[in-house]
Design a protein around this motif. Structure first.
Motif, mmCIF file in Angstrom:
data_model
loop_
_atom_site.group_PDB
_atom_site.id
_atom_site.type_symbol
_atom_site.label_atom_id
_atom_site.label_comp_id
_atom_site.label_asym_id
_atom_site.label_seq_id
_atom_site.Cartn_x
_atom_site.Cartn_y
_atom_site.Cartn_z
ATOM 1 N N ASP A 94 8.700 -5.831 -0.889
ATOM 2 C CA ASP A 94 10.057 -6.177 -0.473
ATOM 3 C C ASP A 94 10.714 -5.049 0.306
ATOM 4 O O ASP A 94 11.552 -5.293 1.189
ATOM 5 C CB ASP A 94 10.905 -6.535 -1.695
ATOM 6 N N TYR A 95 10.329 -3.823 0.014
ATOM 7 C CA TYR A 95 10.857 -2.682 0.754
ATOM 8 C C TYR A 95 10.190 -2.544 2.128
ATOM 9 O O TYR A 95 10.668 -1.783 2.973
ATOM 10 C CB TYR A 95 10.623 -1.377 -0.026
ATOM 11 N N GLY A 96 9.099 -3.259 2.334
ATOM 12 C CA GLY A 96 8.359 -3.124 3.591
ATOM 13 C C GLY A 96 7.466 -1.916 3.613
ATOM 14 O O GLY A 96 7.163 -1.362 4.687
ATOM 15 N N ASP A 97 7.017 -1.480 2.433
ATOM 16 C CA ASP A 97 6.172 -0.290 2.338
ATOM 17 C C ASP A 97 5.009 -0.592 1.388
ATOM 18 O O ASP A 97 5.216 -0.714 0.181
ATOM 19 C CB ASP A 97 6.998 0.890 1.819
ATOM 20 N N PRO A 98 3.773 -0.770 1.891
ATOM 21 C CA PRO A 98 2.631 -1.107 1.017
ATOM 22 C C PRO A 98 2.474 -0.116 -0.124
ATOM 23 O O PRO A 98 2.657 1.100 0.057
ATOM 24 C CB PRO A 98 1.436 -1.066 1.974
ATOM 25 N N ILE A 99 2.114 -0.627 -1.282
ATOM 26 C CA ILE A 99 2.044 0.215 -2.478
ATOM 27 C C ILE A 99 0.980 1.298 -2.369
ATOM 28 O O ILE A 99 1.110 2.366 -2.964
ATOM 29 C CB ILE A 99 1.806 -0.663 -3.732
#
Length: 532
Positions: free
Chosen positions: A387-392
């Motif tokens: 959701d933040y647009g940053d892959p885990i």
């Protein structure tokens, strides 16, 4: 009168019933005589003129001024030849394809047959073929050359293409695709992601490329020289999605969707990439078929959940990839379990470990030859970072990042092994004999085997007419009944092959001199003969 007298001689006494029979028999004899001998007064050129006059009397349904189909430019070719054995005429014409094609085809056949019969011209057959307009065909050829040139320039430096697919929506396919791609990037590979889901693009949400891509300033830019679009860039990975072009909903039919897919894929300047991951849409539809034909997909990752409902559909996707000769590299079973944050116990989400589901579980290796199966847990941080647009995997994580690293290493290892046996990637070649009007397909992978097996399996020879007759496209085969519309006897005996090219990993596309293009599965070409 001559035929009536002749008939009366055969019938004998003149009774009312005899008169009726005599009159009918005289008419039959007269029309037989007329059709047989009056045809000699016509030539192929004169019959061609007669047919043209008939066609000028058929109005085009879409023409507001009721112009005829000849004036409207729908008739692209008209050929009339005379059978030397029967003196009958064979009429064939090419009609431009539009939405009235089927109705016009039927109308032309009926009207021409009726008019020729009225003029006592004996016609053996009338065939209405589909053909592109001359101008459009020229433009299509130019566009095809331009498209192939741009596609080759766009993807010529892409070493490997991997499809990430699932037949069931909502299983986490896009999240897995993005995290595997960024894991490959962390392993120092040059990676790109292509979002092929036009109706529900996920890439703009899963990555913040539009916000952080300073080179493109959040917008797509185009190279004025090559006409290629620069992809978005986020954390070193190149990205392309329909979501970057249009942020509202997409309401398009199948043909338009496939055109958009090809424009985005082949119109992007991917540059030098080690891996291009294609995030496929759910299901098995036009997009999957188009990409399987247009791309040389090296392997596929299939994402599913342990739920039986999802597994049933995923099997269909694996079988589709097998059909188009794309190997399934691994199966990713997502959301298999949940680890309690308080007690640390492992909770099964879909009861995959129950005795009932164990009995229905799939033996991937035994049934489909898939050795690698990975399990991912339900992990809240995956969705939060997405959701933040940053892959885990770009963050400090020790739960799922090792699993994605194992998947990435599996992809690298399997495709490296396949590269070592590169002879199996293109195991065939073709040889065209224009003199004998035949084409031979040779299976190079079997040339080193025994002589008997080589002769029976490694080559397949087809006559041009026979190969054209077994085309299985929607214009040659009825889609409902599967009956062959195209008849072998209606094919031009002088038909020739203009061009042959590879179609993905599983087929070849042949362009014929009659303007038609056919796609043939290699399995069918090698397992059948032209007599079969």
């Amino acid at each position: 009168k001559f035929f009536q007298r002749t008939t009366a001689f055969h019938v004998g006494h003149s009774t009312p019933s005899a008169n009726v029979w005599r009159s009918h028999h005289a008419n039959v004899m007269w029309w037989t005589f007329k059709m047989k001998y009056s045809t000699e007064a016509y030539t192929a050129d004169s019959v061609r003129d007669e047919v043209f006059n008939v066609l000028r009397g058929i109005a085009h349904p879409s023409s507001a001024a009721q112009h005829d189909i000849v004036y409207s430019g729908l008739i692209k070719r008209l050929n009339v030849r005379q059978n030397s054995d029967t003196n009958n005429f064979v009429i064939s014409l090419d009609l431009e394809l539009d939405r009235h094609f089927r109705d016009l085809k039927k109308q032309i056949s009926e009207v021409v047959a009726e008019e020729m019969r009225a003029k006592s011209i004996c016609v053996e057959s009338i065939r209405v073929n589909m053909a592109a307009a001359a101008d459009n065909k020229h433009k299509a050829t130019q566009a095809s050359a331009s498209s192939s040139g741009s596609s080759s320039s766009a993807l010529k430096n892409v070493k490997r293409i991997v499809a990430v697919a699932s037949c069931k929506g909502g299983v986490g396919k896009s999240s897995c695709c993005v995290n595997v791609a960024y894991t490959l990037s962390k392993l120092n590979y040059k990676v790109g992601i292509f979002d092929a889901d036009i109706y529900g693009p996920s890439l703009p949400t899963l990555t913040s490329a539009a916000m952080y891509d300073q080179s493109n300033e959040g917008h797509l830019r185009q190279d004025l020289h090559t006409q290629l679009i620069y992809p978005m860039l986020y954390e070193g990975v190149k990205l392309m999605s329909f979501g970057y072009v249009k942020d509202s909903f997409a309401a398009m039919r199948g043909p338009m969707v496939t055109n958009v897919i090809q424009q985005l894929l082949f119109g992007t300047d991917w540059g030098h990439l080690d891996y291009l991951l294609v995030d496929m849409p759910p299901g098995t539809n036009d997009i999957h078929i188009t990409l399987s034909q247009k791309l040389h997909i090296d392997g596929a990752l299939v994402v599913t959940t342990p739920q039986q409902l999802s597994l049933i559909d995923v099997v269909k996707g694996i079988e589709m990839f097998n059909k188009v000769n794309v190997p399934t590299l691994a199966v990713i079973k997502n959301m298999t379990h949940y680890v309690c944050t308080h007690c640390g116990s492992k909770q099964d989400i879909f009861n995959a470990t129950s005795s009932t589901n164990k009995g229905r579980s799939i033996d991937w290796q035994h049934k489909y030859g898939i050795e690698h199966v990975f399990e991912l847990p339900v992990y809240p941080l995956i969705s939060q970072f997405s959701d933040y647009g940053d892959p885990i995997v770009l963050n400090k994580d020790t739960v799922v990042s090792p699993i994605f690293e194992a998947i990435a290493n599996c992809v690298v290892q399997q495709l490296s092994t396949e590269q070592a046996g590169a002879a199996s990637v293109h195991p065939y070649e073709w040889q065209i004999d224009t003199g004998d009007r035949k084409i031979k397909f040779v299976h190079s992978a079997l040339q080193t085997q025994t002589e008997t097996e080589t002769q029976s399996q490694s080559q397949s020879e087809w006559d041009f007419v026979a190969l054209r007759a077994v085309c299985k496209c929607a214009l040659c085969v009825d889609e409902l009944t599967n009956a062959q519309i195209l008849k072998k006897e209606d094919i031009d005996k002088d038909i020739r092959i203009n061009h042959v090219k590879e179609c993905g990993r599983y087929a070849v596309e042949i362009n014929w001199s009659d303007g038609h293009s056919s796609i043939y599965s290699l399995n069918a070409l090698f397992n059948l003969t032209d007599s079969q």
